[in-house]
Design a protein around this motif. Structure first.
Motif, PDB file in Angstrom:
ATOM      1  N   ALA A  12       6.169   3.593  -4.632  1.00  0.00           N
ATOM      2  CA  ALA A  12       6.988   3.398  -3.422  1.00  0.00           C
ATOM      3  C   ALA A  12       7.953   2.231  -3.601  1.00  0.00           C
ATOM      4  CB  ALA A  12       6.079   3.139  -2.222  1.00  0.00           C
ATOM      5  N   ASP A  13       7.833   1.525  -4.716  1.00  0.00           N
ATOM      6  CA  ASP A  13       8.592   0.288  -4.925  1.00  0.00           C
ATOM      7  C   ASP A  13       8.477  -0.592  -3.685  1.00  0.00           C
ATOM      8  OD1 ASP A  13       9.980  -1.576  -6.340  1.00  0.00           O
ATOM      9  OD2 ASP A  13      11.911  -0.520  -6.321  1.00  0.00           O
ATOM     10  N   TRP A  14       7.228  -0.833  -3.312  1.00  0.00           N
ATOM     11  CA  TRP A  14       6.869  -1.528  -2.070  1.00  0.00           C
ATOM     12  C   TRP A  14       7.724  -2.778  -1.870  1.00  0.00           C
ATOM     13  CZ3 TRP A  14       3.971   0.968   1.251  1.00  0.00           C
ATOM     14  CH2 TRP A  14       3.404   0.282   2.341  1.00  0.00           C
ATOM     15  N   PHE A  15       8.312  -2.911  -0.719  1.00  0.00           N
ATOM     16  CA  PHE A  15       9.165  -4.025  -0.291  1.00  0.00           C
ATOM     17  C   PHE A  15      10.617  -3.911  -0.757  1.00  0.00           C
ATOM     18  CE2 PHE A  15       5.227  -6.951  -0.269  1.00  0.00           C
ATOM     19  CZ  PHE A  15       4.929  -6.620   1.035  1.00  0.00           C
ATOM     20  N   ALA A  16      10.936  -2.956  -1.652  1.00  0.00           N
ATOM     21  CA  ALA A  16      12.328  -2.893  -2.137  1.00  0.00           C
ATOM     22  C   ALA A  16      13.294  -2.610  -0.999  1.00  0.00           C
ATOM     23  CB  ALA A  16      12.471  -1.829  -3.228  1.00  0.00           C
ATOM     24  N   GLY A  17      12.802  -1.932   0.037  1.00  0.00           N
ATOM     25  CA  GLY A  17      13.667  -1.608   1.170  1.00  0.00           C
ATOM     26  C   GLY A  17      14.261  -2.833   1.849  1.00  0.00           C
ATOM     27  N   LYS A  23      -3.906   0.303  -0.446  1.00  0.00           N
ATOM     28  CA  LYS A  23      -2.973   0.804  -1.464  1.00  0.00           C
ATOM     29  C   LYS A  23      -3.476   0.522  -2.875  1.00  0.00           C
ATOM     30  CE  LYS A  23       0.477   1.722   1.491  1.00  0.00           C
ATOM     31  NZ  LYS A  23       0.404   3.106   1.976  1.00  0.00           N
ATOM     32  N   SER A  24      -3.146   1.443  -3.766  1.00  0.00           N
ATOM     33  CA  SER A  24      -3.428   1.248  -5.190  1.00  0.00           C
ATOM     34  C   SER A  24      -2.167   0.737  -5.883  1.00  0.00           C
ATOM     35  CB  SER A  24      -3.824   2.582  -5.826  1.00  0.00           C
ATOM     36  OG  SER A  24      -2.687   3.443  -5.844  1.00  0.00           O
ATOM     37  N   PHE A  25      -2.336   0.354  -7.136  1.00  0.00           N
ATOM     38  CA  PHE A  25      -1.169  -0.011  -7.939  1.00  0.00           C
ATOM     39  C   PHE A  25      -0.143   1.121  -7.936  1.00  0.00           C
ATOM     40  CE2 PHE A  25       0.969   0.799 -11.972  1.00  0.00           C
ATOM     41  CZ  PHE A  25       1.866  -0.251 -11.967  1.00  0.00           C
ATOM     42  N   SER A  26      -0.636   2.358  -8.191  1.00  0.00           N
ATOM     43  CA  SER A  26       0.309   3.484  -8.254  1.00  0.00           C
ATOM     44  C   SER A  26       1.055   3.661  -6.945  1.00  0.00           C
ATOM     45  CB  SER A  26      -0.427   4.786  -8.568  1.00  0.00           C
ATOM     46  OG  SER A  26      -1.261   4.604  -9.656  1.00  0.00           O
TER      47      SER A  26
END
Ligand code: CO8
Length: 261
Positions: A85-90, A77-80
């Motif tokens: 995806a707001d990774w982990f917000a789920g 994964k990249s920063f973008s």
């Protein structure tokens, strides 16, 4: 029977009023990928809506509660990517579950695994449990609340030590530090957790939910506001039939029969 179709978790009802979610990706030591996140949060939300469920146990295997977020999934994964995806917000959905959640941790609870356990209301550890936030060894930092919840649970000194060195902490140290409420021999962990859950499930559900909201509020607000919040909730318990029943049962020297209303 529970919703079927889950691939990374098992859901069952081992005791009256008690549901259990078991992380089940043994080949990856229960590493938390997007599918696990989707399934755990969906199952927990569904159980939360079920009035017959008074407590939920979240557990893993004897070797690993969860060895962290899935590093192989994150590697490309990249920063973008992670920002968009707001990774982990789920995972935040788990903190909106109002039914008491009991984490039963044996073996590794590292990174996201430690963070997942800390999202639960009660944290029980087997004597084999190993907690840590090793993200720094991967060139990243905790991303599911670890730097915040660990610091609130164990204080700055130990949180800094764990997050900066990435070392693991055994069950004894975790208990001394206030991260876990009990240590249980590994062979007894699941029974103990189910027993705790059954006990909670037997309480008045409105009271159980209110007290978790009150304790959680201690992390979010000032003492004055928190004490007021607690007192107003306390007052509102007098609107429940369970308060009448609980106090009448005490006076009549008999066990209460709560109807969760
Ligand atoms: N992710 C993916 N796969 C994993 C993970 C993981 N976190 N942990 C273990 N696995 C896999 C291994 O790759 C291995 O798979 P394979 O057989 O295909 O090689 C299998 O599980 C078994 O693991 P090991 O062979 O390593 O088992 P050991 O008993 O030798 O070691 C350990 C167990 C010590 C737990 C070791 O697996 C380990 O160190 N795991 C990684 C622990 C870790 O660093 N966790 C933190 C992950 S990062 C995180 O949680 C939050 C990141 C926040 C980033 C924010 C980005 C937006």
């Amino acid at each position: 029977p529970e919703s079927t179709g889950y691939e990374t978790i098992l859901v069952d009802r081992p005791r009256p009023g008690v549901a259990r979610i078991t992380l089940n990706r043994p080949k990856a030591l229960n590493a938390l990928n997007l599918q696990v996140m989707g399934e755990v949060t969906a199952a927990a939300a569904e159980l939360d809506r079920d009035p017959s469920v008074g407590a939920i146990v979240l557990t893993g295997s004897a070797k690993a509660f969860a060895a962290g977020a899935d590093i192989k999934e994150m590697q490309p994964k990249s920063f973008s990517d992670v920002y968009a995806a707001d990774w982990f917000a789920g995972w935040d959905a788990l903190t909106r579950v109002r039914t008491p959640l009991i984490a039963a941790v044996a073996g590794y609870a590292l990174g996201g695994g430690c963070e997942l356990a800390m999202m639960c209301d009660v944290l029980l550890a087997a004597d084999t449990a190993k907690f840590g936030q090793p993200e720094i060894t991967l060139g990243v930092i905790p991303g599911m609340g670890g730097s915040q919840r660990l610091t609130r649970a164990v204080g700055k000194a130990k949180a800094m030590d764990l997050c900066l060195t990435g070392r693991t902490m055994g069950a004894d140290e975790a208990e001394r530090a206030g991260l876990v409420s009990r240590i249980v021999p590994a062979a007894d962990l699941v029974d103990e957790a189910l027993g705790v859950a059954e006990k909670i499930a037997g309480m008045s559900t409105p009271a159980a939910v209110m007290v978790t909201e009150a304790v959680d509020r201690a992390f979010e607000t000032t003492l004055t506001e928190g004490v007021l919040f607690e007192r107003r909730l306390f007052h509102s318990t007098f609107a429940t039939a369970d308060q009448k029943e609980g106090m009448a049962a005490f006076v009549e020297k008999r066990p209460p029969i709560f109807r969760d209303v």
